[in-house]
Scaffold this motif. Structure first.
Motif, PDB file in Angstrom:
ATOM      1  N   CYS A  49      60.228 -38.645   1.966  1.00 14.07           N
ATOM      2  CA  CYS A  49      60.077 -37.287   2.483  1.00 14.07           C
ATOM      3  C   CYS A  49      58.786 -36.652   1.961  1.00 14.07           C
ATOM      4  CB  CYS A  49      61.260 -36.427   2.069  1.00 14.07           C
ATOM      5  SG  CYS A  49      61.379 -36.187   0.299  1.00 14.07           S
ATOM      6  N   ILE A  50      58.429 -35.536   2.587  1.00 13.55           N
ATOM      7  CA  ILE A  50      57.314 -34.696   2.130  1.00 13.55           C
ATOM      8  C   ILE A  50      57.938 -33.441   1.548  1.00 13.55           C
ATOM      9  CG2 ILE A  50      55.257 -33.411   2.776  1.00 13.55           C
ATOM     10  CD1 ILE A  50      54.976 -35.233   5.195  1.00 13.55           C
ATOM     11  N   SER A  51      57.517 -33.055   0.349  1.00 13.45           N
ATOM     12  CA  SER A  51      58.086 -31.869  -0.271  1.00 13.45           C
ATOM     13  C   SER A  51      56.996 -30.990  -0.871  1.00 13.45           C
ATOM     14  CB  SER A  51      59.101 -32.262  -1.345  1.00 13.45           C
ATOM     15  OG  SER A  51      58.498 -33.073  -2.315  1.00 13.45           O
ATOM     16  N   LEU A  52      57.362 -29.737  -1.101  1.00 13.46           N
ATOM     17  CA  LEU A  52      56.478 -28.768  -1.759  1.00 13.46           C
ATOM     18  C   LEU A  52      57.027 -28.471  -3.138  1.00 13.46           C
ATOM     19  CD1 LEU A  52      55.901 -26.107   1.033  1.00 13.46           C
ATOM     20  CD2 LEU A  52      54.348 -27.890   0.312  1.00 13.46           C
ATOM     21  N   LYS A  53      56.147 -28.422  -4.122  1.00  7.71           N
ATOM     22  CA  LYS A  53      56.536 -28.004  -5.469  1.00  7.71           C
ATOM     23  C   LYS A  53      55.405 -27.158  -6.022  1.00  7.71           C
ATOM     24  CE  LYS A  53      58.191 -29.403  -9.901  1.00  7.71           C
ATOM     25  NZ  LYS A  53      58.510 -30.448 -10.832  1.00  7.71           N
ATOM     26  N   ASP A  54      55.714 -25.907  -6.277  1.00  9.09           N
ATOM     27  CA  ASP A  54      54.723 -24.939  -6.730  1.00  9.09           C
ATOM     28  C   ASP A  54      53.567 -24.886  -5.730  1.00  9.09           C
ATOM     29  OD1 ASP A  54      56.304 -24.404  -8.987  1.00  9.09           O
ATOM     30  OD2 ASP A  54      55.356 -26.013 -10.120  1.00  9.09           O
ATOM     31  N   ASP A  55      52.368 -25.300  -6.126  1.00  8.98           N
ATOM     32  CA  ASP A  55      51.209 -25.252  -5.235  1.00  8.98           C
ATOM     33  C   ASP A  55      50.765 -26.644  -4.815  1.00  8.98           C
ATOM     34  OD1 ASP A  55      50.306 -26.026  -7.722  1.00  8.98           O
ATOM     35  OD2 ASP A  55      48.454 -24.868  -7.618  1.00  8.98           O
ATOM     36  N   GLU A  56      51.706 -27.609  -4.777  1.00  9.73           N
ATOM     37  CA  GLU A  56      51.374 -28.995  -4.451  1.00  9.73           C
ATOM     38  C   GLU A  56      52.238 -29.533  -3.315  1.00  9.73           C
ATOM     39  OE1 GLU A  56      49.950 -30.521  -8.857  1.00  9.73           O
ATOM     40  OE2 GLU A  56      51.885 -31.189  -8.095  1.00  9.73           O
ATOM     41  N   VAL A  57      51.656 -30.461  -2.575  1.00 11.27           N
ATOM     42  CA  VAL A  57      52.374 -31.242  -1.567  1.00 11.27           C
ATOM     43  C   VAL A  57      52.582 -32.626  -2.158  1.00 11.27           C
ATOM     44  CG1 VAL A  57      52.221 -32.318   0.710  1.00 11.27           C
ATOM     45  CG2 VAL A  57      51.423 -29.986   0.387  1.00 11.27           C
ATOM     46  N   ILE A  58      53.811 -33.129  -2.072  1.00  9.79           N
ATOM     47  CA  ILE A  58      54.143 -34.434  -2.627  1.00  9.79           C
ATOM     48  C   ILE A  58      54.736 -35.298  -1.527  1.00  9.79           C
ATOM     49  CG2 ILE A  58      55.481 -35.677  -4.365  1.00  9.79           C
ATOM     50  CD1 ILE A  58      55.519 -32.963  -5.941  1.00  9.79           C
ATOM     51  N   VAL A  59      54.148 -36.477  -1.313  1.00  5.10           N
ATOM     52  CA  VAL A  59      54.661 -37.437  -0.334  1.00  5.10           C
ATOM     53  C   VAL A  59      55.309 -38.569  -1.115  1.00  5.10           C
ATOM     54  CG1 VAL A  59      54.090 -38.984   1.559  1.00  5.10           C
ATOM     55  CG2 VAL A  59      52.812 -36.851   1.280  1.00  5.10           C
ATOM     56  N   ASN A  60      56.631 -38.714  -0.948  1.00  3.75           N
ATOM     57  CA  ASN A  60      57.377 -39.785  -1.610  1.00  3.75           C
ATOM     58  C   ASN A  60      57.815 -40.794  -0.569  1.00  3.75           C
ATOM     59  OD1 ASN A  60      57.514 -38.857  -4.375  1.00  3.75           O
ATOM     60  ND2 ASN A  60      58.804 -37.213  -3.599  1.00  3.75           N
ATOM     61  N   ALA A  61      57.622 -42.082  -0.873  1.00  4.76           N
ATOM     62  CA  ALA A  61      58.070 -43.162   0.002  1.00  4.76           C
ATOM     63  C   ALA A  61      58.283 -44.405  -0.842  1.00  4.76           C
ATOM     64  CB  ALA A  61      57.054 -43.429   1.104  1.00  4.76           C
ATOM     65  N   SER A  62      59.229 -45.220  -0.440  1.00  3.81           N
ATOM     66  CA  SER A  62      59.570 -46.455  -1.171  1.00  3.81           C
ATOM     67  C   SER A  62      59.876 -46.181  -2.640  1.00  3.81           C
ATOM     68  CB  SER A  62      58.448 -47.491  -1.050  1.00  3.81           C
ATOM     69  OG  SER A  62      58.291 -47.891   0.278  1.00  3.81           O
ATOM     70  N   GLY A  63      60.464 -45.020  -2.930  1.00  2.78           N
ATOM     71  CA  GLY A  63      60.863 -44.698  -4.284  1.00  2.78           C
ATOM     72  C   GLY A  63      59.744 -44.318  -5.231  1.00  2.78           C
ATOM     73  N   GLU A  64      58.551 -44.064  -4.716  1.00  2.00           N
ATOM     74  CA  GLU A  64      57.438 -43.666  -5.582  1.00  2.00           C
ATOM     75  C   GLU A  64      56.615 -42.576  -4.908  1.00  2.00           C
ATOM     76  OE1 GLU A  64      53.908 -46.774  -4.756  1.00  2.00           O
ATOM     77  OE2 GLU A  64      55.620 -47.617  -5.800  1.00  2.00           O
ATOM     78  N   THR A  65      55.766 -41.934  -5.689  1.00  3.85           N
ATOM     79  CA  THR A  65      54.888 -40.888  -5.156  1.00  3.85           C
ATOM     80  C   THR A  65      53.659 -41.548  -4.552  1.00  3.85           C
ATOM     81  OG1 THR A  65      55.653 -39.316  -6.813  1.00  3.85           O
ATOM     82  CG2 THR A  65      53.592 -38.806  -5.713  1.00  3.85           C
ATOM     83  N   VAL A  66      53.515 -41.393  -3.231  1.00  4.55           N
ATOM     84  CA  VAL A  66      52.377 -41.978  -2.519  1.00  4.55           C
ATOM     85  C   VAL A  66      51.156 -41.075  -2.647  1.00  4.55           C
ATOM     86  CG1 VAL A  66      51.526 -42.689  -0.254  1.00  4.55           C
ATOM     87  CG2 VAL A  66      53.883 -43.188  -0.913  1.00  4.55           C
ATOM     88  N   LEU A  67      51.372 -39.753  -2.562  1.00  2.00           N
ATOM     89  CA  LEU A  67      50.266 -38.792  -2.629  1.00  2.00           C
ATOM     90  C   LEU A  67      50.791 -37.496  -3.225  1.00  2.00           C
ATOM     91  CD1 LEU A  67      47.275 -38.091  -1.500  1.00  2.00           C
ATOM     92  CD2 LEU A  67      48.527 -36.919   0.278  1.00  2.00           C
ATOM     93  N   ARG A  68      50.010 -36.905  -4.131  1.00  2.00           N
ATOM     94  CA  ARG A  68      50.301 -35.591  -4.698  1.00  2.00           C
ATOM     95  C   ARG A  68      48.993 -34.833  -4.714  1.00  2.00           C
ATOM     96  NH1 ARG A  68      50.370 -33.365 -10.019  1.00  2.00           N
ATOM     97  NH2 ARG A  68      49.770 -35.400 -10.848  1.00  2.00           N
TER      98      ARG A  68
END
Length: 110
Positions: A49-68
């Motif tokens: 999924c793609i999620s927001l945390k504070d002022d960041e976008v986090i892309v998680n896939a395959s159980g790891e963070t792909v992009l933050r």
């Protein structure tokens, strides 16, 4: 003027885009790597999924963070099909290098 030009570099636009792309389940994520004038795309993750945390976008896939990345540094645009989003930004999770990924959503009707 009927259709105004959007300032895609403004923090307001980038925040609105970040809010619009969150909440979709991810089918897979690809990364574009350029080599001279050609480029290759490789799958870097599935599911997530793609999620927001504070002022960041986090892309998680395959159980790891792909992009933050920081929202203010993110260039994002939806695919014409509406089935995904392309994100280019400095990746805080991987040393701050600029990466371009394409997130493909799981297909479902809205």
């Amino acid at each position: 003027m009927l259709f105004g030009k959007k300032d895609t570099k403004s923090p307001k636009y980038r925040l609105a885009m970040a809010q619009r792309i969150t909440g979709y389940p991810i089918q897979y994520v690809t990364e574009r790597e350029t080599e001279g004038e050609s480029y290759n795309e490789k799958v870097v993750g599935k599911g997530g999924c793609i999620s927001l945390k504070d002022d960041e976008v986090i892309v998680n896939a395959s159980g790891e963070t792909v992009l933050r990345c920081k929202i203010v540094d993110m260039d994002a645009w939806e695919l014409m099909s509406g089935n995904g989003v392309s994100i280019t930004a400095p990746d805080l999770e991987h040393g701050g290098r600029v990466r371009s990924i394409i997130v493909h959503y799981v297909y479902y009707r809205k």
